[in-house]
Every structure is written in structure tokens, then in C-alpha cells.
Design an enzyme around this catalytic site. Structure first.
Site: not given
Ligand SMILES: O=C(O)CCC(=O)C(=O)O
Ligand SMILES: [Fe+2]
Length: 348
Positions: A214, A275, A285, A212
Site C-alpha cells: 500500500d 500482500h 468475502r 502489492h
Molecule cells: O481485501 C483485502 O484483504 C485487502 C485489500 C487491499 O489490499 C487493498 O485494498 O489495498
Molecule cells: Fe492493499
């Protein structure tokens, strides 16, 4: 909603990946490290040019020299882990309700995908107490203190980054301070997304968070030390197969992502980076993503000083909530739907 109790499959104690969480293999294409992924020390002279280059080519970079105390990062991670360690039925007390941004649940983008992701999250929009008071009756003050302190640090860093990025577009100090949506950042909502990715017995089949972009201006991401999992699409997308590049955790750095509204603000000069997050067998994680965007009533369109006789506006102005509404219908076609006909983006 995928997190209803009777549908609940516990990813924290899973021995295999069930069909509901099993993603087709095309979601797991080429992964490479790329040593040219930008690292920018924002306390160093000359960094404006480096930030601009990173936003144009990758739409993402590591930021070092940010001044956020390491000790605060450790406390944020500890509180996030404490939150995710609560039993599922307790977490559900703070479940994200429809129409609200805050609370517990699957990644907000889950509704666009037929399969469930190997993660869950808490969204803290505004006062962390709204969520924490539902989870801990007396024991929430430390959580709230840490998240508030972090929110303040993130806002400071965000303002600094926004300013630098505007300078990198060639605006002078005076103009950079007058860009409408940016001038208003102090009254912008703070949205912090805490994400948890437990170890997965069959990581090749699961997906931590699907691909996606942001939606806001910028995202400042802290990821826990360990195996990592964040991947971004490298430069040159569109010429051949997509290259997913691993962006592992660095103790001294946040990852900064350019979002869709900054792509619009920059009239397409900056890349809104795609990403995703993959999971692994051994490591739990956690990440904290701080989203920076304009206040709800402020329209974001291409900065007028970037326009000229040979470069008209590529996008029509939208507010953040309006844009989120469009994304809720169109997901990754949302940017195209606010594009004005007849204008194209110049690739640098
Ligand atoms: O956890 C991550 O590294 C990315 C999280 C992410 O892309 C988001 O919360 O929009
Ligand atoms: Fe994100």
C-alpha cells in the site's frame, strides 16, 4: 478500462474462470499459516514495544483492544454488501473516472497486470455522498451515515496507531507530536476502499487482488468473517522462496499494514508489507481498507531524529500524490526510485 460494459464478464454468476481472469500458476505459491503473525492489544501496557517489533519484522499485525464497536463493523459490512448487490449497470453510474480516486471499478492496481482480478471495489475518498448519490436517489442516507461514522472511528484509531508507532521508534511524546506529516494528520484525506470478492468456481486459477504494497502510512483493514483470503509475505523475504502467509479474519481484530510512506518516514526501519488476496469456492468475502496518509501538500521524508552520523537519509522526501504518480509509472519499483544513492538500510 476492464470494467467497460461491452467487456464486462460477470464474476458474480460465473461458472468457470475465463482466460481473461486466469492467472499463471506462479502467482499461487506456498501458503502457510504462521502462528507468529503478531497480535497486539493496543489497550494493554507494554504494547509500544510489540507494535514496533511487528512493524519491523512483518510490516503488519492484528490489532485488538481497538475500541471500535462490533455493531458498527456489522453495519459497515451490511452496507458494503448492499452496495455490491446492486446490478452492474447501476454500479457503473458511480464508475471511477480517470483522474479521480472515488468511485466504482476494478482494483486501482489492475492497470499493472495483464489479467483481470476476481474482485471489484468502491473507493470512497472524502464525502461518501459523492458516490452514494449516484447509486441511490433517495435511499443513500443510511449508507452515508454508516460510512461517516466508520470514517471517524478509523481516523481516531489511525491517529492512535501512528502515535504508538512513532513512540516505538524511540521518539518521546513531545517529538512524536512534532513529526511534520504526522502532526498534519487531522487534515489528511480519508480514503476508504470497499472490496468485494465473490465465490469463484476455480479459485486456483483466479486472483482476488494481486501482490502489492500500500502506498500510504498505514492501512487498517476489516475483513468479513468466513474463508478469508488475505495473505502477506512473511519475514525473511529475499532468503529463499517467498512465503505467503494466510491472515484469516478475526472478529476482534483489524489487520494493520505498514505502507510505503511509513517505510520512508522510518528511514527503512519498518517493512512495507507485500500482500495479496486469494479467492475461494464458497464464500463471498468483503473487506474495508482505510488508508492513512498525509495531506496532499505535505512532503514525507525520513524523520530527522532517526538520522545520525552513521545513518543518513535513505529516501528523498515526496508528497503522497507525487509518490502515487511515480507508482503509476513504476509500480513495485517506486520505492527504489526515491532511494538516495549511497545509503543502505540496516536490517535489525
Ligand atoms: O481485501 C483485502 O484483504 C485487502 C485489500 C487491499 O489490499 C487493498 O485494498 O489495498
Ligand atoms: Fe492493499
Amino acid at each position: 478500462m476492464p470494467s467497460l460494459p461491452n467487456e464486462h464478464f460477470d464474476i458474480y454468476s460465473a461458472r468457470n474462470v475465463p482466460d481473461s481472469h486466469s492467472w499463471p500458476t506462479e502467482h499461487h505459491v506456498t501458503v502457510a499459516r504462521d502462528s507468529s503473525f503478531p497480535v497486539v492489544d493496543i489497550s494493554a501496557p507494554g504494547m509500544v514495544v510489540a507494535v514496533g517489533a511487528a512493524c519491523r519484522s512483518w510490516g503488519a499485525f492484528y490489532v485488538t483492544g481497538h475500541g471500535v464497536p462490533e455493531d458498527l463493523l456489522r453495519r459497515v459490512e451490511a452496507q458494503a454488501r448492499r452496495l455490491f448487490a446492486l446490478p452492474h449497470h447501476r454500479k457503473l453510474l458511480a464508475a471511477r473516472r480517470s483522474g479521480s480516486t472515488s468511485g466504482y471499478g476494478p482494483p486501482p492496481l489492475s492497470s499493472f497486470f495483464p489479467k483481470l482480478m476476481w474482485s471489484e471495489g468502491f473507493t470512497l475518498a472524502g464525502d461518501p455522498l459523492d458516490v452514494a448519490a449516484k447509486l441511490w436517489q433517495d435511499d443513500h442516507s443510511l449508507f452515508c451515515e454508516v460510512m461517516e461514522e466508520y470514517g471517524k472511528e478509523m481516523k481516531k484509531l489511525a491517529n492512535r496507531l501512528m502515535k504508538v508507532i512513532l513512540l516505538s521508534l524511540g521518539l518521546d511524546e513531545e517529538k512524536a507530536g512534532r513529526v511534520g506529516p504526522v502532526k498534519e494528520l487531522t487534515r489528511a484525506p480519508s480514503v476508504l476502499q470497499l472490496n468485494s470478492y465473490p465465490p469463484c468456481p476455480e479459485p486456483d486459477q483466479a486472483m482476488g487482488m494481486a501482490a502489492h504494497t500500500d502506498s500510504g502510512f498505514l492501512t487498517v483493514l476489516h475483513q468479513s468473517d468466513g474463508a478469508g483470503g488475505l495473505q502477506v509475505v512473511g519475514p525473511g523475504e529475499g532468503n529463499g522462496p517467498v512465503r505467503w502467509i494466510a491472515v484469516p479474519p478475526r472478529a476482534d481484530a483489524f489487520v494493520v499494514n505498514v505502507g510505503d510512506l511509513f517505510h520512508i518516514l522510518s528511514n527503512g526501519r519498518f517493512k512495507s508489507v507485500r500482500h495479496r488476496v486469494v479467492v475461494n469456492r464458497g464464500d463471498h468475502r468483503v473487506s474495508a481498507a482505510y488508508f492513512i496518509g498525509p495531506p496532499a501538500d505535505v512532503k514525507v521524508g525520513p524523520i530527522r531524529w532517526l538520522l545520525g552520523s552513521d545513518q543518513g537519509p535513505v529516501f528523498r522526501p515526496v508528497t503522497w500524490p507525487e509518490y502515487l504518480g511515480i507508482r503509476a509509472r513504476l509500480f513495485d519499483k517506486a520505492l527504489d526510485s526515491v532511494r538516495l544513492p549511497g545509503n543502505r538500510i540496516d536490517d535489525d
